[in-house]
Design an enzyme around this catalytic site. Structure first.
Site, mmCIF file in Angstrom:
data_model
loop_
_atom_site.group_PDB
_atom_site.id
_atom_site.type_symbol
_atom_site.label_atom_id
_atom_site.label_comp_id
_atom_site.label_asym_id
_atom_site.label_seq_id
_atom_site.Cartn_x
_atom_site.Cartn_y
_atom_site.Cartn_z
ATOM 1 N N HIS A 76 0.817 -1.220 0.000
ATOM 2 C CA HIS A 76 0.000 0.000 0.000
ATOM 3 C C HIS A 76 0.847 1.264 0.000
ATOM 4 O O HIS A 76 0.328 2.354 -0.209
ATOM 5 C CB HIS A 76 -0.923 0.007 1.221
ATOM 6 C CG HIS A 76 -2.010 -1.016 1.130
ATOM 7 N ND1 HIS A 76 -3.322 -0.704 0.878
ATOM 8 C CD2 HIS A 76 -1.970 -2.370 1.214
ATOM 9 C CE1 HIS A 76 -4.046 -1.810 0.830
ATOM 10 N NE2 HIS A 76 -3.244 -2.837 1.035
ATOM 11 N N ASP B 292 3.777 9.449 -0.994
ATOM 12 C CA ASP B 292 2.603 8.678 -0.573
ATOM 13 C C ASP B 292 2.329 7.599 -1.601
ATOM 14 O O ASP B 292 2.423 7.858 -2.813
ATOM 15 C CB ASP B 292 1.378 9.619 -0.499
ATOM 16 C CG ASP B 292 0.475 9.273 0.665
ATOM 17 O OD1 ASP B 292 0.413 8.075 1.017
ATOM 18 O OD2 ASP B 292 -0.170 10.191 1.221
HETATM 19 O O1 F6P Z 1 -0.579 1.485 4.122
HETATM 20 C C1 F6P Z 1 -0.466 2.435 5.073
HETATM 21 C C2 F6P Z 1 -1.451 2.223 6.192
HETATM 22 O O2 F6P Z 1 -1.649 0.876 6.488
HETATM 23 C C3 F6P Z 1 -2.805 2.881 5.897
HETATM 24 O O3 F6P Z 1 -3.734 2.048 5.335
HETATM 25 C C4 F6P Z 1 -3.244 3.374 7.221
HETATM 26 O O4 F6P Z 1 -3.823 4.632 7.104
HETATM 27 C C5 F6P Z 1 -1.970 3.489 8.017
HETATM 28 O O5 F6P Z 1 -0.940 2.851 7.328
HETATM 29 C C6 F6P Z 1 -2.193 2.904 9.378
HETATM 30 O O6 F6P Z 1 -1.048 2.900 10.150
HETATM 31 P P1 F6P Z 1 -1.044 2.149 11.545
HETATM 32 O O7 F6P Z 1 -1.604 0.777 11.312
HETATM 33 O O8 F6P Z 1 0.386 2.136 11.936
HETATM 34 O O9 F6P Z 1 -1.909 2.943 12.452
#
Ligand code: F6P
Length: 477
Positions: free
Chosen positions: A158, A366
């Site tokens: 992602h 990003d």
């Molecule tokens: O891919 C990045 C991501 O998983 C997003 O989907 C999400 O907004 C963010 O990171 C969440 O981060 P964490 O799980 O560390 O709170």
């Protein structure tokens, strides 16, 4: 037994009444699971006091099974805070300078991937199709292969994938990024990301490139392809129409006293470029004094990863900058920047997006940035706002009606804000229409289906194709 789709990710959105997660990964995985028989496996979000592994929690909801495991304090520290968020996150966002590598954290990361594979192993049937998500689980396919699972395994990253030289700066990268070669299909956000990973793969020892994006390692085949992640466009547009009348939006509108609204929505993360954005706003107020008192900038920034030192430092930095700009340009009746650390549901944000004259989305790097797509989906087609988008967001490869900016150039971002505020209605409508049509066609359901189709085609095995066809048939039915 009917084939199931097994999704594996660090976070799991268990429908158990707990807090709903709003991240892009959750939206994507939910779409993949939509109407399909499936399993979603990952971390429960809980950290247990002892180092003993607790048994998985299993929740059944209609045709879906949610399986989660707790992490011990040590695992949480080394795997999540340490290797995933202090090494992989910065390095994959091109910030090797911020990566704090230790072999202890790498060990913890590998250990947790092993625990996950052990726990998941017991639930995997030979017909299942496995789809692993994101940077927390780079070695998962290899771990599952070690445990004898020959199922088709797809992986989707992602976040960005930088060029090979940056990937190689990661100590022991062969054991993390290189382990993706145990998948059948690796999906990335953009062509540029896919090209970077392909070049990295082709440089690995023993790699044979059979075709563009098709590699062979010791008779294993892996494909690399871009699958730009999307949103549920029609659903989101409807949510935006409905939530403009919500108390949150009404209160905001009244408090603006007719001012134009510029909106930024980002997790508090250095990749989002919030300090650069604040500097650009300061520049805008300095260079275009006629707009002072007539615009309000709302930055909604929920805190995240609050135990990681770089995030603590950023929190201080942004608060200080906001204070300085408000101090310099504000007056008793007007505060230029409203800075809020709360998190809102996607539906509430939809109403805010629709009310904003400008969506200011200026990350330094990003993978995709779904805020940009959601801002477009939320607009009123008769009177749309303008999206200002960083050239370094994956979404910039698709959203050509945005004003594309370099977030490292505050003067250019300031000029873009002025251009957006002055933009004639016809131009706004024209830019909006093209972007909305693109998002309406390329939505999240198509994304999930395209990925799973491509995964089905990776092995020329009739049994796998048949499994995948059955999955699609049950999704449509
Ligand atoms: O891919 C990045 C991501 O998983 C997003 O989907 C999400 O907004 C963010 O990171 C969440 O981060 P964490 O799980 O560390 O709170």
């Amino acid at each position: 037994m009917a084939p199931r789709l097994i999704l594996v990710s660090n976070r799991v959105n268990v429908p158990d009444g707990g807090p709903r997660q709003a991240g892009g990964l959750t939206v994507a995985v939910n779409a993949a699971l939509k109407q399909r028989e499936g399993v979603w496996f990952g971390w429960s979000g809980k950290v247990s006091d002892d180092d003993e592994l607790s048994p998985p929690h299993v929740t059944e909801r209609r045709r879906r099974t949610f399986i989660t495991i707790d992490l011990s304090k040590t695992d949480f520290q080394e795997y999540y805070n340490g290797f995933a968020n202090r090494v992989l996150w910065p390095a994959l966002h091109y910030r090797v300078d911020l990566a704090e590598f230790t072999s202890v954290d790498l060990g913890g990361y590998q250990r947790v991937n092993g625990h996950f594979a052990d726990a998941l192993s017991k639930f995997i049937a030979p017909e299942d199709v496995i789809w692993v998500h994101d940077y927390h689980l780079l070695p998962m396919a290899q771990e599952l292969r070690k445990r004898g699972h020959n199922n088709p395994i797809g992986f989707f990253l992602h976040i960005p994938c930088p060029p090979p030289d940056v990937l190689k700066a990661l100590p022991h990268h062969e054991e993390t990024v290189g382990a993706l070669s145990y998948c059948d299909l690796v999906g990335l956000q953009t062509e540029q990301d896919a090209d970077n990973l392909s070049r990295y793969f082709s440089g690995l020892p023993g790699a044979i490139q059979r075709a563009p994006g098709l590699f062979e390692f010791d008779r294993r085949r892996v494909r690399v392809r871009a699958f730009p992640v999307a949103i549920a466009t029609a659903v989101y547009a409807r949510a935006a129409r409905n939530s403009v009348k919500s108390p949150l939006v009404e209160d905001l509108r009244q408090s603006l006293h007719g001012n134009r609204l510029i909106l930024g929505v980002d997790r508090l993360d250095y990749s989002k470029g919030i300090p650069n954005r604040m500097q650009a706003l300061g520049k805008f107020l300095e260079k275009f004094p006629a707009w002072r008192g007539k615009v309000t900038f709302l930055q909604v920034t929920p805190k995240s990863r609050v135990e990681v030192p770089e995030y603590i430092a950023m929190d201080e930095e942004v608060s200080t900058l906001v204070g300085k700009i408000n101090g310099r340009y504000g007056d008793p009746g007007w505060t230029p920047i409203r800075y809020i650390n709360k998190s809102y549901s996607r539906a509430s944000l939809a109403g805010l997006y629709r009310s904003a004259d400008i969506g200011l989305v200026t990350p330094l790097r990003d993978g995709m940035n779904l805020v940009a797509k959601e801002y477009v989906a939320a607009q009123d087609p008769e009177n749309p706002g303008v999206l200002i988008l960083s050239q370094f967001a994956g979404a910039a490869h698709e959203l050509d009606g945005a004003i594309i900016v370099n977030p490292y150039e505050p003067e250019a971002v300031a000029a873009a804000i002025e251009q957006a505020l002055e933009m004639p209605i016809e131009e706004r409508r024209e830019r909006q229409q093209g972007m909305f049509e693109h998002l309406a066609t390329n939505d999240i359901d198509l994304w999930a289906e395209t990925f799973l189709n491509a995964l089905g085609e990776t092995r020329e095995q009739p049994r796998l194709l048949q499994s995948l066809r059955q999955l699609f048939a049950s999704a449509r039915g």
